[in-house]
Design a protein around this motif. Structure first.
Motif, PDB file in Angstrom:
ATOM      1  N   ILE A 143       0.832  -1.206   0.000  1.00  0.00           N
ATOM      2  CA  ILE A 143       0.000   0.000   0.000  1.00  0.00           C
ATOM      3  C   ILE A 143       0.867   1.257   0.000  1.00  0.00           C
ATOM      4  O   ILE A 143       0.640   2.190  -0.765  1.00  0.00           O
ATOM      5  CB  ILE A 143      -0.958  -0.007   1.208  1.00  0.00           C
ATOM      6  N   ASN A 144       1.885   1.275   0.858  1.00  0.00           N
ATOM      7  CA  ASN A 144       2.743   2.455   0.957  1.00  0.00           C
ATOM      8  C   ASN A 144       3.486   2.731  -0.346  1.00  0.00           C
ATOM      9  O   ASN A 144       3.577   3.883  -0.793  1.00  0.00           O
ATOM     10  CB  ASN A 144       3.745   2.280   2.106  1.00  0.00           C
ATOM     11  N   GLU A 145       4.027   1.680  -0.970  1.00  0.00           N
ATOM     12  CA  GLU A 145       4.829   1.890  -2.176  1.00  0.00           C
ATOM     13  C   GLU A 145       3.963   2.272  -3.374  1.00  0.00           C
ATOM     14  O   GLU A 145       4.363   3.091  -4.204  1.00  0.00           O
ATOM     15  CB  GLU A 145       5.673   0.651  -2.461  1.00  0.00           C
ATOM     16  N   LEU A 146       2.782   1.697  -3.470  1.00  0.00           N
ATOM     17  CA  LEU A 146       1.866   2.092  -4.547  1.00  0.00           C
ATOM     18  C   LEU A 146       1.395   3.532  -4.355  1.00  0.00           C
ATOM     19  O   LEU A 146       1.268   4.297  -5.319  1.00  0.00           O
ATOM     20  CB  LEU A 146       0.678   1.135  -4.610  1.00  0.00           C
ATOM     21  N   THR A 147       1.152   3.902  -3.101  1.00  0.00           N
ATOM     22  CA  THR A 147       0.740   5.276  -2.793  1.00  0.00           C
ATOM     23  C   THR A 147       1.848   6.261  -3.144  1.00  0.00           C
ATOM     24  O   THR A 147       1.582   7.352  -3.674  1.00  0.00           O
ATOM     25  CB  THR A 147       0.361   5.408  -1.308  1.00  0.00           C
ATOM     26  N   LEU A 148       3.097   5.890  -2.877  1.00  0.00           N
ATOM     27  CA  LEU A 148       4.234   6.743  -3.223  1.00  0.00           C
ATOM     28  C   LEU A 148       4.323   6.946  -4.737  1.00  0.00           C
ATOM     29  O   LEU A 148       4.635   8.049  -5.204  1.00  0.00           O
ATOM     30  CB  LEU A 148       5.535   6.140  -2.695  1.00  0.00           C
ATOM     31  N   LEU A 149       4.044   5.886  -5.497  1.00  0.00           N
ATOM     32  CA  LEU A 149       4.044   6.011  -6.962  1.00  0.00           C
ATOM     33  C   LEU A 149       3.018   7.047  -7.400  1.00  0.00           C
ATOM     34  O   LEU A 149       3.290   7.911  -8.237  1.00  0.00           O
ATOM     35  CB  LEU A 149       3.716   4.663  -7.608  1.00  0.00           C
ATOM     36  N   ILE A 150       1.805   6.937  -6.829  1.00  0.00           N
ATOM     37  CA  ILE A 150       0.734   7.872  -7.178  1.00  0.00           C
ATOM     38  C   ILE A 150       1.120   9.298  -6.801  1.00  0.00           C
ATOM     39  O   ILE A 150       0.939  10.239  -7.579  1.00  0.00           O
ATOM     40  CB  ILE A 150      -0.579   7.448  -6.494  1.00  0.00           C
ATOM     41  N   ASN A 151       1.680   9.457  -5.603  1.00  0.00           N
ATOM     42  CA  ASN A 151       2.065  10.796  -5.142  1.00  0.00           C
ATOM     43  C   ASN A 151       3.183  11.400  -5.981  1.00  0.00           C
ATOM     44  O   ASN A 151       3.344  12.625  -6.020  1.00  0.00           O
ATOM     45  CB  ASN A 151       2.485  10.743  -3.676  1.00  0.00           C
ATOM     46  N   SER A 152       3.967  10.540  -6.654  1.00  0.00           N
ATOM     47  CA  SER A 152       5.052  11.037  -7.501  1.00  0.00           C
ATOM     48  C   SER A 152       4.579  11.339  -8.920  1.00  0.00           C
ATOM     49  O   SER A 152       5.367  11.727  -9.781  1.00  0.00           O
ATOM     50  CB  SER A 152       6.197  10.014  -7.547  1.00  0.00           C
ATOM     51  N   GLY A 153       3.271  11.142  -9.160  1.00  0.00           N
ATOM     52  CA  GLY A 153       2.706  11.456 -10.468  1.00  0.00           C
ATOM     53  C   GLY A 153       2.466  10.267 -11.369  1.00  0.00           C
ATOM     54  O   GLY A 153       1.985  10.414 -12.488  1.00  0.00           O
ATOM     55  N   LEU A 163      -3.807  -1.110  -6.067  1.00  0.00           N
ATOM     56  CA  LEU A 163      -3.981  -0.512  -4.741  1.00  0.00           C
ATOM     57  C   LEU A 163      -5.353  -0.874  -4.182  1.00  0.00           C
ATOM     58  O   LEU A 163      -5.499  -1.171  -2.990  1.00  0.00           O
ATOM     59  CB  LEU A 163      -3.812   1.004  -4.828  1.00  0.00           C
ATOM     60  N   GLY A 164      -6.368  -0.865  -5.047  1.00  0.00           N
ATOM     61  CA  GLY A 164      -7.696  -1.303  -4.619  1.00  0.00           C
ATOM     62  C   GLY A 164      -7.692  -2.737  -4.135  1.00  0.00           C
ATOM     63  O   GLY A 164      -8.332  -3.069  -3.136  1.00  0.00           O
ATOM     64  N   LEU A 174     -13.503   1.971   2.283  1.00  0.00           N
ATOM     65  CA  LEU A 174     -13.549   3.302   1.669  1.00  0.00           C
ATOM     66  C   LEU A 174     -12.380   3.537   0.703  1.00  0.00           C
ATOM     67  O   LEU A 174     -12.600   3.931  -0.446  1.00  0.00           O
ATOM     68  CB  LEU A 174     -13.599   4.385   2.741  1.00  0.00           C
ATOM     69  N   PRO A 175     -11.126   3.322   1.122  1.00  0.00           N
ATOM     70  CA  PRO A 175     -10.038   3.520   0.155  1.00  0.00           C
ATOM     71  C   PRO A 175     -10.073   2.524  -1.000  1.00  0.00           C
ATOM     72  O   PRO A 175      -9.649   2.855  -2.115  1.00  0.00           O
ATOM     73  CB  PRO A 175      -8.765   3.361   0.991  1.00  0.00           C
ATOM     74  N   ALA A 176     -10.591   1.307  -0.765  1.00  0.00           N
ATOM     75  CA  ALA A 176     -10.730   0.344  -1.868  1.00  0.00           C
ATOM     76  C   ALA A 176     -11.699   0.884  -2.907  1.00  0.00           C
ATOM     77  O   ALA A 176     -11.433   0.846  -4.117  1.00  0.00           O
ATOM     78  CB  ALA A 176     -11.219  -1.005  -1.333  1.00  0.00           C
ATOM     79  N   GLU A 177     -12.826   1.391  -2.439  1.00  0.00           N
ATOM     80  CA  GLU A 177     -13.832   1.958  -3.335  1.00  0.00           C
ATOM     81  C   GLU A 177     -13.248   3.122  -4.137  1.00  0.00           C
ATOM     82  O   GLU A 177     -13.443   3.220  -5.355  1.00  0.00           O
ATOM     83  CB  GLU A 177     -15.028   2.427  -2.506  1.00  0.00           C
ATOM     84  N   GLU A 178     -12.512   3.992  -3.468  1.00  0.00           N
ATOM     85  CA  GLU A 178     -11.916   5.153  -4.133  1.00  0.00           C
ATOM     86  C   GLU A 178     -10.883   4.729  -5.176  1.00  0.00           C
ATOM     87  O   GLU A 178     -10.827   5.285  -6.280  1.00  0.00           O
ATOM     88  CB  GLU A 178     -11.278   6.076  -3.089  1.00  0.00           C
ATOM     89  N   SER A 179     -10.050   3.737  -4.817  1.00  0.00           N
ATOM     90  CA  SER A 179      -8.990   3.285  -5.733  1.00  0.00           C
ATOM     91  C   SER A 179      -9.573   2.630  -6.977  1.00  0.00           C
ATOM     92  O   SER A 179      -9.143   2.917  -8.109  1.00  0.00           O
ATOM     93  CB  SER A 179      -8.047   2.320  -5.014  1.00  0.00           C
ATOM     94  N   ALA A 199     -10.848  -3.762 -12.386  1.00  0.00           N
ATOM     95  CA  ALA A 199     -11.261  -2.756 -11.404  1.00  0.00           C
ATOM     96  C   ALA A 199     -12.763  -2.817 -11.138  1.00  0.00           C
ATOM     97  O   ALA A 199     -13.214  -2.645  -9.996  1.00  0.00           O
ATOM     98  CB  ALA A 199     -10.850  -1.365 -11.880  1.00  0.00           C
ATOM     99  N   THR A 200     -13.553  -3.069 -12.173  1.00  0.00           N
ATOM    100  CA  THR A 200     -15.004  -3.184 -12.000  1.00  0.00           C
ATOM    101  C   THR A 200     -15.340  -4.417 -11.169  1.00  0.00           C
ATOM    102  O   THR A 200     -16.225  -4.377 -10.303  1.00  0.00           O
ATOM    103  CB  THR A 200     -15.698  -3.257 -13.378  1.00  0.00           C
ATOM    104  N   TRP A 201     -14.644  -5.495 -11.407  1.00  0.00           N
ATOM    105  CA  TRP A 201     -14.792  -6.713 -10.602  1.00  0.00           C
ATOM    106  C   TRP A 201     -14.452  -6.405  -9.141  1.00  0.00           C
ATOM    107  O   TRP A 201     -15.189  -6.780  -8.224  1.00  0.00           O
ATOM    108  CB  TRP A 201     -13.858  -7.775 -11.174  1.00  0.00           C
ATOM    109  N   GLY A 202     -13.351  -5.691  -8.935  1.00  0.00           N
ATOM    110  CA  GLY A 202     -12.948  -5.348  -7.575  1.00  0.00           C
ATOM    111  C   GLY A 202     -13.982  -4.490  -6.866  1.00  0.00           C
ATOM    112  O   GLY A 202     -14.319  -4.743  -5.705  1.00  0.00           O
TER     113      GLY A 202
END
Length: 249
Positions: A143-153, A163-164, A174-179, A199-202
């Motif tokens: 979770i942390n490393e995927l989030t860092l990727l997103i935060n880096s653009g 991430l979901g 909640l974060p699963a739904e958002e991701s 993603a739709t399956w998830g």
């Protein structure tokens, strides 16, 4: 699934195992909140005891230097609260532990073997998140490393969908739904049918896990149709199995 106190929820460590005996601590940001109370608990038989408590205005902090490190063989849970509100009850989903012994050595070796590959950083992170971290239940690390990727653009449908998957795996609705929602949006824009399907399956699975049967059926049926269009009969069968878990009207 996670219990939220005033819309706060722990992101990591949450469930599974950690390699670092003083891991980074992370939770979601709540608008208008200036101070969070963070408590580490340790299992003592059938009860939980507080190990330490700190207050902070941040949502990501280092493990307190003046506190004892996590110990192999012990079970822990992190709680976050706002103001005078009581801490959320510790649940099975929240429990994490420090990986040790031969398993820790195997995890470090597997991570090192991928980090040594001559490929770009994003590709290495995705390989670790897909192949290694789940094997050793290193959910927080993923979770942390995927989030860092997103935060880096690095915002792609694959990263958000993965991430979901992690959020779903540890019960963070909640974060699963958002991701997954963000992954679907990007997959549609980029006409990526495979990631759109996953993603739709998830997202349908998330709704099924929390008892939102109507939304679960809508998204799972859509995912099944997408898998059919993709010609992926194996995924289509798996989605059908998830659909069959939803109670009929």
């Amino acid at each position: 699934t996670a219990t939220y106190s005033n819309n706060t929820y722990v992101i990591s460590p949450w469930s599974g195992q950690v390699l670092d005996n003083k891991p980074e601590l992370r939770w979601n940001s709540v608008e208008g909140v200036e101070q969070y109370t963070v408590t580490l608990r340790q299992r003592a038989g059938e009860r939980w005891t507080d190990v330490w408590t700190v207050t902070t205005d941040q949502t990501v902090i280092c493990y307190p230097r003046n506190q004892a490190a996590l110990e192999i063989g012990e079970e822990y849970a992190l709680s976050v609260s706002i103001g005078d509100e009581p801490l959320v009850e510790t649940q099975d989903a929240a429990i994490f532990s420090l990986v040790g012994g031969e398993e820790a050595q195997a995890a470090k070796a597997a991570i090192e073997s991928i980090e040594e590959r001559d490929i770009e950083k994003t590709a290495r992170t995705l390989l670790l998140a897909e192949k290694v971290y789940p094997q050793f239940k290193l959910f927080s690390r993923g979770i942390n490393e995927l989030t860092l990727l997103i935060n880096s653009g690095e915002e792609t449908e694959q990263i958000y969908s993965l991430l979901g998957d992690y959020h779903l795996r540890v019960g963070l609705q909640l974060p699963a739904e958002e991701s997954y929602t963000k992954a679907i949006e990007l997959a549609k824009t980029n006409e990526n049918l495979e990631q759109h399907t996953l993603a739709t399956w998830g997202l349908g699975t998330v709704y099924g896990r929390v008892g939102n049967d109507e939304q679960a059926r809508i998204y799972l049926q859509e995912a099944k149709a997408l898998a059919n269009n993709l010609g992926d009969t194996e995924t289509e069968a798996s989605i059908e199995a998830e659909l069959n878990r939803i109670p009929s009207d």
